[in-house]
Motif scaffolding. Structure first.
Motif, PDB file in Angstrom:
ATOM      1  N   GLN A 192       2.006 -21.745   6.508  1.00 55.59           N
ATOM      2  CA  GLN A 192       1.653 -20.886   5.391  1.00 55.59           C
ATOM      3  C   GLN A 192       1.239 -21.694   4.163  1.00 55.59           C
ATOM      4  OE1 GLN A 192       5.476 -18.666   5.666  1.00 55.59           O
ATOM      5  NE2 GLN A 192       4.196 -16.904   5.179  1.00 55.59           N
ATOM      6  N   ILE A 193       1.752 -22.870   4.030  1.00 53.91           N
ATOM      7  CA  ILE A 193       1.474 -23.701   2.859  1.00 53.91           C
ATOM      8  C   ILE A 193       0.335 -24.683   3.132  1.00 53.91           C
ATOM      9  CG2 ILE A 193       2.484 -25.299   1.176  1.00 53.91           C
ATOM     10  CD1 ILE A 193       5.233 -24.091   1.931  1.00 53.91           C
ATOM     11  N   ASP A 194       0.216 -25.139   4.366  1.00 54.61           N
ATOM     12  CA  ASP A 194      -0.812 -26.116   4.756  1.00 54.61           C
ATOM     13  C   ASP A 194      -2.155 -25.401   4.934  1.00 54.61           C
ATOM     14  OD1 ASP A 194      -2.176 -28.334   5.671  1.00 54.61           O
ATOM     15  OD2 ASP A 194      -1.338 -28.218   7.699  1.00 54.61           O
ATOM     16  N   ASN A 195      -2.832 -25.133   3.817  1.00 51.98           N
ATOM     17  CA  ASN A 195      -4.077 -24.351   3.832  1.00 51.98           C
ATOM     18  C   ASN A 195      -5.185 -24.950   4.680  1.00 51.98           C
ATOM     19  OD1 ASN A 195      -3.224 -22.259   2.188  1.00 51.98           O
ATOM     20  ND2 ASN A 195      -3.819 -23.329   0.318  1.00 51.98           N
ATOM     21  N   ASN A 196      -5.335 -26.255   4.671  1.00 53.41           N
ATOM     22  CA  ASN A 196      -6.434 -26.880   5.407  1.00 53.41           C
ATOM     23  C   ASN A 196      -6.038 -27.322   6.814  1.00 53.41           C
ATOM     24  OD1 ASN A 196      -4.901 -29.130   4.873  1.00 53.41           O
ATOM     25  ND2 ASN A 196      -6.439 -30.138   3.577  1.00 53.41           N
ATOM     26  N   SER A 197      -4.842 -27.005   7.229  1.00 56.96           N
ATOM     27  CA  SER A 197      -4.348 -27.280   8.594  1.00 56.96           C
ATOM     28  C   SER A 197      -4.455 -28.745   8.998  1.00 56.96           C
ATOM     29  CB  SER A 197      -5.089 -26.407   9.613  1.00 56.96           C
ATOM     30  OG  SER A 197      -4.911 -25.046   9.311  1.00 56.96           O
ATOM     31  N   ASP A 198      -4.215 -29.638   8.036  1.00 59.95           N
ATOM     32  CA  ASP A 198      -4.280 -31.061   8.360  1.00 59.95           C
ATOM     33  C   ASP A 198      -2.912 -31.647   8.686  1.00 59.95           C
ATOM     34  OD1 ASP A 198      -3.100 -31.127   5.855  1.00 59.95           O
ATOM     35  OD2 ASP A 198      -4.497 -32.585   5.004  1.00 59.95           O
ATOM     36  N   GLU A 199      -1.925 -30.771   8.853  1.00 56.13           N
ATOM     37  CA  GLU A 199      -0.563 -31.172   9.203  1.00 56.13           C
ATOM     38  C   GLU A 199       0.147 -31.918   8.076  1.00 56.13           C
ATOM     39  OE1 GLU A 199       1.018 -30.031  11.976  1.00 56.13           O
ATOM     40  OE2 GLU A 199      -0.856 -28.942  12.313  1.00 56.13           O
ATOM     41  N   MET A 200      -0.359 -31.795   6.863  1.00 52.98           N
ATOM     42  CA  MET A 200       0.264 -32.369   5.671  1.00 52.98           C
ATOM     43  C   MET A 200       0.099 -31.374   4.537  1.00 52.98           C
ATOM     44  SD  MET A 200       1.496 -35.347   6.250  1.00 52.98           S
ATOM     45  CE  MET A 200       1.473 -36.481   7.611  1.00 52.98           C
ATOM     46  N   ILE A 201       1.102 -31.285   3.685  1.00 52.12           N
ATOM     47  CA  ILE A 201       1.012 -30.444   2.499  1.00 52.12           C
ATOM     48  C   ILE A 201       0.889 -31.369   1.299  1.00 52.12           C
ATOM     49  CG2 ILE A 201       2.211 -28.789   1.024  1.00 52.12           C
ATOM     50  CD1 ILE A 201       3.699 -27.819   3.552  1.00 52.12           C
ATOM     51  N   ASP A 202      -0.247 -31.251   0.588  1.00 58.70           N
ATOM     52  CA  ASP A 202      -0.382 -32.048  -0.630  1.00 58.70           C
ATOM     53  C   ASP A 202       0.093 -31.216  -1.816  1.00 58.70           C
ATOM     54  OD1 ASP A 202      -2.521 -30.401  -1.553  1.00 58.70           O
ATOM     55  OD2 ASP A 202      -3.993 -31.683  -0.557  1.00 58.70           O
ATOM     56  N   VAL A 203       0.168 -31.837  -2.972  1.00 63.03           N
ATOM     57  CA  VAL A 203       0.718 -31.175  -4.149  1.00 63.03           C
ATOM     58  C   VAL A 203      -0.125 -29.956  -4.556  1.00 63.03           C
ATOM     59  CG1 VAL A 203      -0.401 -32.616  -5.911  1.00 63.03           C
ATOM     60  CG2 VAL A 203       1.851 -31.592  -6.356  1.00 63.03           C
ATOM     61  N   THR A 204      -1.439 -30.002  -4.344  1.00 61.58           N
ATOM     62  CA  THR A 204      -2.308 -28.872  -4.682  1.00 61.58           C
ATOM     63  C   THR A 204      -1.982 -27.664  -3.808  1.00 61.58           C
ATOM     64  OG1 THR A 204      -4.054 -30.402  -5.349  1.00 61.58           O
ATOM     65  CG2 THR A 204      -4.708 -28.124  -4.914  1.00 61.58           C
ATOM     66  N   GLU A 205      -1.861 -27.877  -2.505  1.00 61.34           N
ATOM     67  CA  GLU A 205      -1.501 -26.783  -1.593  1.00 61.34           C
ATOM     68  C   GLU A 205      -0.122 -26.223  -1.942  1.00 61.34           C
ATOM     69  OE1 GLU A 205      -3.495 -27.850   2.680  1.00 61.34           O
ATOM     70  OE2 GLU A 205      -1.984 -29.249   1.915  1.00 61.34           O
ATOM     71  N   PHE A 206       0.788 -27.113  -2.215  1.00 61.11           N
ATOM     72  CA  PHE A 206       2.156 -26.719  -2.539  1.00 61.11           C
ATOM     73  C   PHE A 206       2.190 -25.853  -3.797  1.00 61.11           C
ATOM     74  CE2 PHE A 206       6.390 -27.311  -4.316  1.00 61.11           C
ATOM     75  CZ  PHE A 206       7.199 -27.146  -3.198  1.00 61.11           C
ATOM     76  N   ASP A 207       1.517 -26.315  -4.851  1.00 66.70           N
ATOM     77  CA  ASP A 207       1.502 -25.571  -6.111  1.00 66.70           C
ATOM     78  C   ASP A 207       0.797 -24.232  -5.967  1.00 66.70           C
ATOM     79  OD1 ASP A 207       2.925 -27.570  -7.377  1.00 66.70           O
ATOM     80  OD2 ASP A 207       1.164 -28.471  -8.341  1.00 66.70           O
ATOM     81  N   LEU A 208      -0.303 -24.196  -5.214  1.00 67.01           N
ATOM     82  CA  LEU A 208      -1.023 -22.941  -4.995  1.00 67.01           C
ATOM     83  C   LEU A 208      -0.136 -21.930  -4.282  1.00 67.01           C
ATOM     84  CD1 LEU A 208      -3.642 -21.278  -5.087  1.00 67.01           C
ATOM     85  CD2 LEU A 208      -4.253 -22.323  -2.894  1.00 67.01           C
ATOM     86  N   PHE A 209       0.541 -22.368  -3.227  1.00 70.12           N
ATOM     87  CA  PHE A 209       1.439 -21.465  -2.500  1.00 70.12           C
ATOM     88  C   PHE A 209       2.553 -20.975  -3.413  1.00 70.12           C
ATOM     89  CE2 PHE A 209       5.219 -20.482  -0.109  1.00 70.12           C
ATOM     90  CZ  PHE A 209       4.734 -19.529   0.773  1.00 70.12           C
ATOM     91  N   ARG A 210       3.117 -21.873  -4.168  1.00 71.37           N
ATOM     92  CA  ARG A 210       4.222 -21.508  -5.070  1.00 71.37           C
ATOM     93  C   ARG A 210       3.769 -20.472  -6.104  1.00 71.37           C
ATOM     94  NH1 ARG A 210       7.048 -23.455  -9.699  1.00 71.37           N
ATOM     95  NH2 ARG A 210       9.291 -23.222  -9.389  1.00 71.37           N
ATOM     96  N   GLU A 211       2.597 -20.670  -6.684  1.00 65.78           N
ATOM     97  CA  GLU A 211       2.067 -19.713  -7.661  1.00 65.78           C
ATOM     98  C   GLU A 211       1.830 -18.346  -7.017  1.00 65.78           C
ATOM     99  OE1 GLU A 211      -1.405 -21.436  -9.479  1.00 65.78           O
ATOM    100  OE2 GLU A 211      -0.276 -23.192 -10.142  1.00 65.78           O
ATOM    101  N   GLN A 212       1.264 -18.335  -5.811  1.00 69.55           N
ATOM    102  CA  GLN A 212       1.031 -17.066  -5.108  1.00 69.55           C
ATOM    103  C   GLN A 212       2.346 -16.361  -4.805  1.00 69.55           C
ATOM    104  OE1 GLN A 212      -1.219 -18.519  -1.761  1.00 69.55           O
ATOM    105  NE2 GLN A 212      -3.185 -18.143  -2.757  1.00 69.55           N
ATOM    106  N   ARG A 213       3.308 -17.114  -4.359  1.00 73.04           N
ATOM    107  CA  ARG A 213       4.614 -16.536  -4.018  1.00 73.04           C
ATOM    108  C   ARG A 213       5.296 -15.960  -5.263  1.00 73.04           C
ATOM    109  NH1 ARG A 213       7.914 -17.003   0.540  1.00 73.04           N
ATOM    110  NH2 ARG A 213      10.142 -17.010   0.131  1.00 73.04           N
ATOM    111  N   ILE A 214       5.225 -16.658  -6.371  1.00 69.97           N
ATOM    112  CA  ILE A 214       5.808 -16.164  -7.616  1.00 69.97           C
ATOM    113  C   ILE A 214       5.113 -14.877  -8.043  1.00 69.97           C
ATOM    114  CG2 ILE A 214       6.003 -16.660 -10.093  1.00 69.97           C
ATOM    115  CD1 ILE A 214       6.557 -19.624  -9.253  1.00 69.97           C
ATOM    116  N   SER A 215       3.782 -14.852  -7.976  1.00 71.00           N
ATOM    117  CA  SER A 215       3.028 -13.648  -8.347  1.00 71.00           C
ATOM    118  C   SER A 215       3.396 -12.462  -7.463  1.00 71.00           C
ATOM    119  CB  SER A 215       1.523 -13.904  -8.242  1.00 71.00           C
ATOM    120  OG  SER A 215       1.120 -14.854  -9.186  1.00 71.00           O
TER     121      SER A 215
END
Length: 108
Positions: free
Chosen positions: A40-63
């Protein structure tokens, strides 16, 4: 000896509990557990979560949670990415993510 009303109440309660468990299982959640999964957090499916993906997911979840009228907890967890990135390489692997979820369920 129990009367018929007690049996009916027990039967209805049991049915409601079973239905709730089925609904929880259908949505992919365990009881009292709505933690996100890695994909759900790994938007580009590269098997790694970078800080941009992490922050985007967190913002969406908070909203989403605000829109649902849910109580907002752990809003001050801005350093959570660095906590989950246990080896400090700047990305979160699935192993790091799963270990963090296992040890720290309270964050999600």
């Amino acid at each position: 000896m129990m009367n018929i009303n007690a049996y009916v109440i027990i039967a209805l309660t049991t049915t409601c509990l079973l239905a709730a468990n089925v609904a929880v299982a259908k949505n992919g959640f365990q009881q009292n557990n709505n933690m996100p999964n890695f994909a759900q957090i790994d938007n580009n499916s590269d098997e790694m979560i970078d800080v941009t993906e992490f922050d985007l997911f967190r913002e969406q979840r908070i909203s989403e949670r605000k829109a649902e009228g849910r109580r907002m907890k752990n809003m001050n967890q801005n350093t959570m990415f660095t906590v989950i990135d246990s080896n400090g390489d700047g990305v979160i692997s699935s192993a790091e993510f799963n270990q963090h979820q296992k040890n720290n369920r309270k964050f999600w």
